[in-house]
Write a protein that holds these residues in place. Structure first.
Motif, PDB file in Angstrom:
ATOM      1  N   THR A  74     -41.573   7.845  -7.557  1.00  0.00           N
ATOM      2  CA  THR A  74     -40.779   7.446  -8.951  1.00  0.00           C
ATOM      3  C   THR A  74     -41.869   5.790  -9.672  1.00  0.00           C
ATOM      4  O   THR A  74     -42.626   6.169 -10.781  1.00  0.00           O
ATOM      5  CB  THR A  74     -39.572   7.638  -8.875  1.00  0.00           C
ATOM      6  OG1 THR A  74     -39.301   8.636  -8.575  1.00  0.00           O
ATOM      7  CG2 THR A  74     -38.761   7.139 -10.278  1.00  0.00           C
ATOM      8  N   ALA A 121     -44.497   5.343  -8.623  1.00  0.00           N
ATOM      9  CA  ALA A 121     -45.670   5.105  -8.761  1.00  0.00           C
ATOM     10  C   ALA A 121     -46.642   5.822  -9.344  1.00  0.00           C
ATOM     11  O   ALA A 121     -47.037   5.255 -10.819  1.00  0.00           O
ATOM     12  CB  ALA A 121     -46.440   6.041  -7.700  1.00  0.00           C
ATOM     13  N   GLU A 122     -45.440   6.913 -10.110  1.00  0.00           N
ATOM     14  CA  GLU A 122     -45.521   7.324 -11.520  1.00  0.00           C
ATOM     15  C   GLU A 122     -45.326   6.481 -13.059  1.00  0.00           C
ATOM     16  O   GLU A 122     -46.094   6.550 -13.681  1.00  0.00           O
ATOM     17  CB  GLU A 122     -44.365   8.733 -11.686  1.00  0.00           C
ATOM     18  CG  GLU A 122     -44.549   8.827 -12.966  1.00  0.00           C
ATOM     19  CD  GLU A 122     -43.798  10.537 -12.833  1.00  0.00           C
ATOM     20  OE1 GLU A 122     -43.175  10.923 -14.025  1.00  0.00           O
ATOM     21  OE2 GLU A 122     -42.912  10.165 -11.881  1.00  0.00           O
ATOM     22  N   ALA A 123     -44.285   5.776 -12.537  1.00  0.00           N
ATOM     23  CA  ALA A 123     -44.063   4.728 -13.605  1.00  0.00           C
ATOM     24  C   ALA A 123     -45.050   3.787 -13.611  1.00  0.00           C
ATOM     25  O   ALA A 123     -45.592   2.938 -15.528  1.00  0.00           O
ATOM     26  CB  ALA A 123     -42.584   3.810 -13.451  1.00  0.00           C
ATOM     27  N   THR A 124     -45.924   3.486 -12.768  1.00  0.00           N
ATOM     28  CA  THR A 124     -46.843   2.446 -12.400  1.00  0.00           C
ATOM     29  C   THR A 124     -48.256   2.607 -12.463  1.00  0.00           C
ATOM     30  O   THR A 124     -49.417   1.305 -13.094  1.00  0.00           O
ATOM     31  CB  THR A 124     -46.567   1.187 -11.445  1.00  0.00           C
ATOM     32  OG1 THR A 124     -46.588   2.082 -10.502  1.00  0.00           O
ATOM     33  CG2 THR A 124     -45.233   0.568 -11.694  1.00  0.00           C
ATOM     34  N   GLY A 125     -48.290   3.545 -12.309  1.00  0.00           N
ATOM     35  CA  GLY A 125     -49.711   3.964 -11.926  1.00  0.00           C
ATOM     36  C   GLY A 125     -50.532   3.195 -10.298  1.00  0.00           C
ATOM     37  O   GLY A 125     -51.737   3.602 -10.227  1.00  0.00           O
ATOM     38  N   LEU A 126     -49.845   2.626  -9.907  1.00  0.00           N
ATOM     39  CA  LEU A 126     -50.069   2.331  -8.512  1.00  0.00           C
ATOM     40  C   LEU A 126     -49.449   3.450  -7.461  1.00  0.00           C
ATOM     41  O   LEU A 126     -48.747   4.144  -6.945  1.00  0.00           O
ATOM     42  CB  LEU A 126     -49.285   1.275  -8.612  1.00  0.00           C
ATOM     43  CG  LEU A 126     -49.870   0.065  -9.749  1.00  0.00           C
ATOM     44  CD1 LEU A 126     -49.166  -1.093  -9.460  1.00  0.00           C
ATOM     45  CD2 LEU A 126     -51.261  -0.352  -8.825  1.00  0.00           C
ATOM     46  N   SER A 127     -50.488   3.198  -6.030  1.00  0.00           N
ATOM     47  CA  SER A 127     -50.210   4.121  -5.125  1.00  0.00           C
ATOM     48  C   SER A 127     -49.268   3.453  -3.892  1.00  0.00           C
ATOM     49  O   SER A 127     -49.495   3.303  -2.936  1.00  0.00           O
ATOM     50  CB  SER A 127     -51.711   4.938  -4.179  1.00  0.00           C
ATOM     51  OG  SER A 127     -52.545   5.129  -5.550  1.00  0.00           O
TER      52      SER A 127
END
Length: 278
Positions: free
Chosen positions: A61, A63-69
């Motif tokens: 969740t 990662a989807e919000a921030t674009g970070l892995s």
């Protein structure tokens, strides 16, 4: 700050550029460990009462919000008891602050003057003058960066001690650790941005001053060591210093070299290239 052999202003700024490039790499190197999260560890890292798969869902969740892995920590006890990744980030910031402190001070000194300082750099006017001495300008933008670096270096000591205070499976010093780290990030980013925009982008060199300094450089005669020997070159240097003349004039007056020989053997551009010219 004693005389030495000549170097170019380009070499000085290439050094700064290399330091800044390494600074960016150091920050990038910390990111993989920052993206590993202990969420779902609940009580002391055991995961007690956490729904199955909570850690993975949380990271997905985020990662989807921030674009970070983001990824779940494989060892949540470590993630809760210690904050080594945050201390590592602070260590990188500490190193960067050390580099920027050196850069800011070098630029301050190279731009000092205008009459009694080094004066090799022309530092942009920040619009401020001394409150006591009319017309006196100070390198205030560089001084802002210097003070920001002091803060970051001091914060690193706090962060180090806070990170080491994770007794057993809990670190009660995390509030001061986070506060200090966020402050370091903010003041270093802000001051570096201002330094770049309001000082670095407007820097120029005083070519006349540089030419005079190169002409007067006593230790350019170091290039003559393999030809004349240390003692005879030292005689040239001492004579130039005593008589307040250039080393070239001293070598001619002593009858050691004529002007053409000196110019051929002591070429500041070749000296600045050093071993790269061979």
């Amino acid at each position: 700050m004693m005389d030495a052999v000549p170097m170019t202003m380009g070499q000085t700024f290439a050094t700064f550029e290399y330091q800044v490039s390494n600074a960016l790499l150091r920050i990038d190197d910390t990111l993989p460990r920052l993206l590993v999260l202990p969420q779902g560890g609940t009580a002391a890292g055991t995961g007690l009462n956490a729904p199955p798969g909570f850690d993975g869902l949380f990271c997905a969740t985020l990662a989807e919000a921030t674009g970070l892995s983001f990824a779940p920590s494989p060892h949540k006890f470590e993630g809760m008891a210690a904050h080594d990744a945050l201390v590592e980030v602070s260590g990188a910031l500490n190193t960067i602050a050390t580099s920027l402190l050196k850069i800011a001070n070098d630029i301050r000194f190279l731009g000092s003057g205008p009459r009694c300082g080094l004066g090799e750099l022309l530092v942009p006017d920040d619009g401020l003058t001394s409150s006591i001495m009319p017309g006196k300008r100070n390198p205030t933008i560089a001084e802002v960066l210097v003070q920001a670096c002091f803060q970051v270096i001091g914060n690193h000591q706090t962060i180090t001690l806070a990170g080491a205070s994770g007794n057993f499976e809990l670190n009660v010093a995390k509030p001061v650790l986070i506060y200090s780290l966020l402050q370091s990030l903010r003041v270093l980013a802000d001051s570096a941005r201002v330094f770049s925009r309001r000082l670095v982008c407007g820097i120029d060199v005083d070519r006349e001053r540089l030419a005079t300094n190169v002409d007067q450089a006593l230790l350019a005669v170091t290039a003559l060591n393999p030809i004349l020997g240390y003692d005879r070159v030292a005689q040239i240097t001492a004579t130039a210093l005593r008589d307040r003349v250039t080393p070239r004039a001293a070598a001619i007056a002593l009858g050691i070299l004529d002007g053409d020989e000196y110019d051929r053997l002591v070429d500041p551009a070749v000296l600045a290239r050093g071993s790269a010219s061979r």
